[in-house]
Design a protein around this motif. Structure first.
Motif, short mmCIF file in Angstrom:
data_model
loop_
_atom_site.label_atom_id
_atom_site.label_comp_id
_atom_site.label_asym_id
_atom_site.label_seq_id
_atom_site.Cartn_x
_atom_site.Cartn_y
_atom_site.Cartn_z
N PHE A 34 0.76 -1.05 -0.02
CA PHE A 34 -0.17 0.04 0.06
C PHE A 34 1.06 1.26 -0.16
N ILE A 35 0.39 2.32 -0.66
CA ILE A 35 1.12 3.41 -0.77
C ILE A 35 0.74 4.29 0.41
N ASP A 36 1.92 4.70 1.05
CA ASP A 36 1.95 5.49 2.15
C ASP A 36 1.85 7.16 1.77
N LYS A 37 2.70 7.40 0.93
CA LYS A 37 2.60 8.80 0.44
C LYS A 37 3.29 9.10 -0.96
N TYR A 38 2.76 10.15 -1.48
CA TYR A 38 3.36 10.70 -2.78
C TYR A 38 4.28 11.83 -2.47
N ILE A 39 5.52 11.74 -2.85
CA ILE A 39 6.18 13.17 -2.69
C ILE A 39 6.79 13.42 -3.95
N GLY A 40 6.20 14.63 -4.45
CA GLY A 40 6.23 14.87 -5.66
C GLY A 40 5.97 13.71 -6.71
N ASP A 41 7.13 13.39 -7.60
CA ASP A 41 6.90 12.39 -8.34
C ASP A 41 7.42 10.91 -7.74
N ALA A 42 7.74 11.35 -6.43
CA ALA A 42 8.33 9.77 -5.87
C ALA A 42 7.07 9.26 -5.21
N ILE A 43 7.40 8.00 -5.08
CA ILE A 43 6.52 7.05 -4.37
C ILE A 43 6.91 6.14 -3.07
N MET A 44 6.41 6.21 -1.93
CA MET A 44 6.68 5.59 -0.96
C MET A 44 5.72 4.60 -0.79
N ALA A 45 6.06 3.31 -0.85
CA ALA A 45 4.99 2.23 -0.51
C ALA A 45 5.43 1.21 0.36
#
Length: 491
Positions: free
Chosen positions: A349-360
């Motif tokens: 599951f995706i925790d957050k979007y940081i601009g164009d970056a994805i933290m899953a």
């Protein structure tokens, strides 16, 4: 000869009914007043307790570092914004409980404020942990700003005290807030007036219509009661059937309208919860809202072992400079939708979007899924790029870094703005590993902790890239491995 007045059955019934109504109305008014007093006091206690806990957590670092000026500035800002506060004392245990910050400022550097009973001060300073709430009185007028009376002598107040402890759990100070009870007392008086007004109205109406309405009200009210029980049991589609055109019939109509509005409200709440779930993943809600979304509070946290995946578009900044904001926005949405579907399908599951970056994030037992997601993301990106090539648009390249470690999942912010987040050294390491994909010209890099946690390492083609690489923020070197893509395995 006329019969004595009280021999009349009508008079007896009216007399008995009147006495019964008086008793009922009196009991209702008394209970109402007690309930209003209890509810307002409990509400004020809860607000005061939440405030002192939040302030203690916010000021603990300043107290540890003895930043008195910062604490006094914060105290002044809080005092000016909250008219219910009559005093604020911040005592330092290391200075024999000397008050290092206070409003009114006259109490600064004192040990025992003379405006509060000594027994109250001793009770607040001798707390053994947590927050305690006391009700006491002011011994003299308190003025703030100078010349303006903030609290009068003899006024009832509520003092809430809280132990401030450092990271080692040692008590370093005490935060005491004096909260005025004027608003509570005014609300109670207003409640008494309303209760008496309602009670008087009920008594008057009861005297006029008690005998006539007794038989007429019984049956339809019973039917309404049954309908209310069905709705309370969850049957929101149920409607009361009372074929009357009088007030009882109107009550039934209003009851049905209420049931209809309740059904709409419930459906809306369900849609809201479903929408909320798209902002905060279910796995987060089990941690931060175990007692329901309505009970979410700041500071709820839980330590978990997670596998963290960072993905970032290479050359995104230079690419976005050549695009309009709307084009950039559309590109990001298309790209994130493509990647998000892959991550969700892979069990993360995706925790957050940081601009164009994805933290899953992936659970500890789903570490293999994180690598599968990385490979699937690269595969999906190729198809995504094929569609862009047909539109004469440039290709996208992404780097993916994966690391496993302990993280803290919880809420940060303050009462009116809360955000769910994941913090920890493992998150920073995953981000740094993703940055290394540019240096080593690799699409997917993982750390040794990920390799060790794999349930089926033979399912992946892993290649050691560097057995001793130092990442920013870590003193100990890490071993990193490249996850070979299908086309790389065959080359």
């Amino acid at each position: 000869m006329k019969k004595p007045l009280f021999r009349s059955i009508h008079t007896r019934i009216m007399t008995a009914t009147t006495l019964l109504i008086v008793a009922i109305v009196g009991a209702v008014v008394l209970l109402w007043v007690k309930e209003v007093n209890y509810v307002y006091r409990q509400q004020k206690r809860k607000q005061a307790q939440q405030m002192v806990v939040a302030l203690a957590n916010a000021w603990v670092n300043a107290l540890v570092e003895e930043s008195w000026s910062q604490i006094r500035l914060n105290v002044n800002l809080l005092f000016n914004r909250n008219e219910e506060l009559v005093y604020i004392f911040v005592s330092d245990v290391r200075r024999d409980n000397q008050i290092v910050a206070a409003l009114p400022e006259e109490f600064t550097e004192q040990y025992i404020p003379d405006a509060i009973p000594l027994s109250q001060t001793e009770a607040s300073l001798n707390l053994s942990g947590g927050a305690e709430i006391f009700e006491t009185v002011i011994l003299r007028d308190l003025k703030f700003p100078p010349g303006e009376v903030r609290a009068e002598r003899g006024e009832q107040i509520m003092e809430v005290a809280y132990d401030v402890r450092n990271s080692q759990g040692e008590k370093i100070g005490t935060l005491r807030l004096g909260v005025s009870l004027r608003e509570v007392n005014e609300a109670v008086i207003e409640g008494v007036i309303k209760a008496l007004a309602v009670g008087g109205l009920g008594l008057t109406c009861g005297l006029v219509g008690a005998y006539i309405l007794a038989k007429q009200l019984s049956y339809p009210i019973q039917r309404l009661q049954v309908s209310a029980a069905k709705i309370a049991a969850g049957d929101l589609e149920h409607r009361a059937e009372v074929p009357l055109r009088d007030e009882i019939g109107q009550l039934a109509t209003a009851f049905n309208e209420m049931a209809w509005a309740l059904q709409l409200s419930f459906n809306k709440q369900q849609r809201t919860l479903e929408s909320f779930a798209r902002f905060v993943p279910d796995k987060f809600l089990t941690v931060i809202a175990s007692e329901g979304i309505e009970n979410i509070q700041v500071g709820v946290a839980s330590t978990r072992t997670m596998t963290i995946l960072f993905a970032d578009i290479r050359g995104y900044t230079s690419m976005s400079e050549q695009m309009s904001p709307l084009e950039t926005f559309a590109l990001l949405n298309d790209y994130l939708a493509c990647m998000g579907a892959v991550i969700e399908k892979s069990g993360g599951f995706i925790d957050k979007y940081i601009g164009d970056a994805i933290m899953a994030l992936f659970d500890e037992e789903n570490t293999d899924c994180a690598l599968e997601a990385a490979l699937a993301m690269q595969s999906a990106l190729r198809k995504f790029n094929e569609a862009r090539i047909r539109q004469a648009l440039p290709n996208l390249e992404i780097g993916i870094g994966i690391h496993q470690g302990d993280v803290v999942m919880g809420t940060v912010g303050f009462a009116s703005r809360i955000e769910s987040t994941v913090i920890g050294d493992a998150v920073n390491v995953a981000s740094r590993v993703e940055n290394l994909t540019r240096k080593y010209h690799c699409d997917v890099l993982v750390t040794e902790s990920v390799l060790v946690a794999l349930a089926h390492p033979q399912a992946f083609q892993l290649h050691l890239v560097d057995d001793s690489v130092k990442v920013k923020g870590k003193e100990e070197p890490l071993a990193i491995y490249q996850v070979l893509l299908p086309d790389e395995k065959n080359s």
